[in-house]
Scaffold this motif. Sequence first.
Motif, short mmCIF file in Angstrom:
data_model
loop_
_atom_site.label_atom_id
_atom_site.label_comp_id
_atom_site.label_asym_id
_atom_site.label_seq_id
_atom_site.Cartn_x
_atom_site.Cartn_y
_atom_site.Cartn_z
N GLN A 78 0.82 -1.21 0.00
CA GLN A 78 0.00 0.00 0.00
C GLN A 78 0.85 1.26 0.00
O GLN A 78 0.54 2.24 -0.68
CB GLN A 78 -0.95 -0.03 1.20
CG GLN A 78 -2.02 -1.11 1.09
CD GLN A 78 -2.73 -1.39 2.41
OE1 GLN A 78 -2.64 -0.61 3.36
NE2 GLN A 78 -3.43 -2.50 2.48
N LEU A 79 1.94 1.26 0.77
CA LEU A 79 2.83 2.42 0.80
C LEU A 79 3.53 2.60 -0.54
O LEU A 79 3.70 3.73 -1.02
CB LEU A 79 3.86 2.27 1.93
CG LEU A 79 3.31 2.37 3.35
CD1 LEU A 79 4.37 1.95 4.36
CD2 LEU A 79 2.82 3.78 3.65
N TYR A 80 3.94 1.49 -1.15
CA TYR A 80 4.57 1.56 -2.47
C TYR A 80 3.59 2.19 -3.47
O TYR A 80 3.97 3.08 -4.26
CB TYR A 80 4.98 0.17 -2.92
CG TYR A 80 5.56 0.12 -4.31
CD1 TYR A 80 6.91 0.40 -4.53
CD2 TYR A 80 4.76 -0.22 -5.41
CE1 TYR A 80 7.45 0.36 -5.81
CE2 TYR A 80 5.31 -0.26 -6.69
CZ TYR A 80 6.64 0.03 -6.89
OH TYR A 80 7.17 -0.01 -8.15
N SER A 81 2.34 1.76 -3.45
CA SER A 81 1.34 2.28 -4.38
C SER A 81 1.07 3.76 -4.12
O SER A 81 0.86 4.53 -5.06
CB SER A 81 0.03 1.49 -4.24
OG SER A 81 0.23 0.13 -4.56
N LEU A 82 1.12 4.15 -2.84
CA LEU A 82 0.90 5.56 -2.49
C LEU A 82 1.98 6.44 -3.11
O LEU A 82 1.69 7.47 -3.73
CB LEU A 82 0.90 5.71 -0.97
CG LEU A 82 0.74 7.13 -0.41
CD1 LEU A 82 -0.64 7.67 -0.73
CD2 LEU A 82 0.99 7.14 1.09
N PHE A 83 3.24 6.04 -2.98
CA PHE A 83 4.34 6.83 -3.53
C PHE A 83 4.41 6.73 -5.05
O PHE A 83 4.87 7.65 -5.72
CB PHE A 83 5.67 6.39 -2.91
CG PHE A 83 5.93 7.01 -1.57
CD1 PHE A 83 6.55 8.25 -1.48
CD2 PHE A 83 5.54 6.38 -0.41
CE1 PHE A 83 6.79 8.84 -0.25
CE2 PHE A 83 5.78 6.95 0.84
CZ PHE A 83 6.40 8.19 0.91
N GLU A 84 3.94 5.62 -5.59
CA GLU A 84 3.96 5.43 -7.04
C GLU A 84 3.06 6.45 -7.72
O GLU A 84 3.28 6.82 -8.88
CB GLU A 84 3.54 4.00 -7.39
CG GLU A 84 3.99 3.54 -8.76
CD GLU A 84 3.70 2.07 -8.98
OE1 GLU A 84 4.46 1.42 -9.71
OE2 GLU A 84 2.69 1.57 -8.44
N ARG A 85 2.02 6.89 -7.01
CA ARG A 85 1.08 7.87 -7.57
C ARG A 85 1.53 9.30 -7.33
O ARG A 85 0.83 10.24 -7.68
CB ARG A 85 -0.31 7.67 -6.95
CG ARG A 85 -0.93 6.31 -7.22
CD ARG A 85 -2.41 6.33 -6.92
NE ARG A 85 -2.71 6.69 -5.55
CZ ARG A 85 -2.87 5.82 -4.57
NH1 ARG A 85 -2.74 4.52 -4.81
NH2 ARG A 85 -3.16 6.22 -3.34
N SER A 86 2.69 9.48 -6.70
CA SER A 86 3.17 10.82 -6.36
C SER A 86 4.32 11.22 -7.27
O SER A 86 4.65 10.53 -8.24
CB SER A 86 3.64 10.84 -4.90
OG SER A 86 4.87 10.13 -4.77
N SER A 87 4.93 12.34 -6.95
CA SER A 87 6.09 12.81 -7.71
C SER A 87 7.36 12.05 -7.34
O SER A 87 8.40 12.22 -7.96
CB SER A 87 6.30 14.30 -7.48
OG SER A 87 6.55 14.56 -6.09
N TYR A 88 7.28 11.21 -6.30
CA TYR A 88 8.43 10.42 -5.87
C TYR A 88 8.57 9.16 -6.72
O TYR A 88 7.58 8.62 -7.23
CB TYR A 88 8.29 10.01 -4.40
CG TYR A 88 8.58 11.10 -3.42
CD1 TYR A 88 9.80 11.16 -2.76
CD2 TYR A 88 7.64 12.08 -3.15
CE1 TYR A 88 10.08 12.16 -1.85
CE2 TYR A 88 7.91 13.10 -2.24
CZ TYR A 88 9.13 13.13 -1.60
OH TYR A 88 9.41 14.13 -0.72
N THR A 89 9.79 8.69 -6.83
CA THR A 89 10.05 7.40 -7.46
C THR A 89 10.31 6.38 -6.35
O THR A 89 11.30 6.48 -5.63
CB THR A 89 11.29 7.46 -8.37
OG1 THR A 89 11.07 8.45 -9.37
CG2 THR A 89 11.55 6.11 -9.02
N PRO A 90 9.40 5.42 -6.15
CA PRO A 90 9.59 4.45 -5.07
C PRO A 90 10.31 3.19 -5.55
O PRO A 90 10.15 2.77 -6.70
CB PRO A 90 8.15 4.13 -4.66
CG PRO A 90 7.37 4.25 -5.93
CD PRO A 90 8.06 5.31 -6.77
#
Length: 367
Positions: A78-90
């Motif tokens: 879930q945290l990976y998916s959260l950052f994947e939708r942001s300007s961050y590269t997870p």
Amino acid sequence: MLIAMNERRELINLVHWQKRTSLLPLKKQKFYCPQCERPVILKVGAVNIPHFAHKKHSDCSESFAEGETLEHMQAKIQLYSLFERSSYTPHLEPTLRNCAQRPDLYVKDREQHYVIEYQWTPISKKQLQKRTITYAEAKYPSFWLTKPPHTLRPNLIQMIRLTPFYRTVYEMNDRPYLYYYDPRIQNFYYIAPLLHVQNDRYIGHVQKIPYEEQTVPFRREILKLSSSEIERYVHYYVHARMRRIEQAIRYERGNDTLLTRCHDLKLLPFELPNWIGVPLAESHSFRQHTLDWQLHYIHHCLMGAEDWSSEETIVTYSARYQLSQAERHAVEQYRQFLEKIQVTDLRETLPETTYFRHFETTLVAKG
């Protein structure tokens, strides 16, 4: 683990495989751990989240990912998916340069980068500190999220008990909040500011943020408290201070207690002025209630005819009682407070407005 290498040394991220049935053909392939490069098995069952596991016990499996709980794996996804939708590269479960550890996540954008660790089950203070220091030495700032306690009441100011594990997480995160995440119901919980009372008890404002409303990076700024919210902190704190006095009267016996110090100062416990036992930003350095260590300091000064607002007194007091650096810092904060309010007599009390203003200033400092 959710990441493994195939025979072409390509990283396979199981988060990107939505259906279990699509994973079944992969079971015929060979996979290897990115950390130790030993064989791992793709496990696709009907209950557990699909994952990779070492074929047999190894040093690598001791340090990473073996035996993770379902909740831990859910949180990572879930945290990976959260950052994947942001300007961050997870990066999920990355192998980091110059680092013997693999965090749950590594995220970066143009301006900053850090590793994220999610801890569903508590680990020792020593383990947590070691892992955080290892990241820091490898130039990776770290951030910890943990399982929320069962006793949290969202969107309320309340008394909170923090185990040594949670206290260490709070101290190791270079942010003003204590952060929790529950992957089962997909809610984040932020607690701040935290005001130490005694031992493992704190007063804190609990805020609940649903997963779909969470933004990244995680919040750093403390939301401004209203006057009524500050009054709630004062109410809890004053009540806890009164309970400490009642506890001393009922149960304490001996020659070095709150009662004996009150006797030396010719005061009844309930007559102690409200400027003894006040919250400070660094009060948590002492596990005692602030009333105890602040009264100890005042008692030391009056019995030795020393000026309680003098910097020299801090030096002699710290040396005599072998205070740690953190404890000395807390006492120095108290000295500065005494210097500011300019009280000279034990019969003086702070006006309610001054007392309230001190809480307001302290709570802002906690952020």
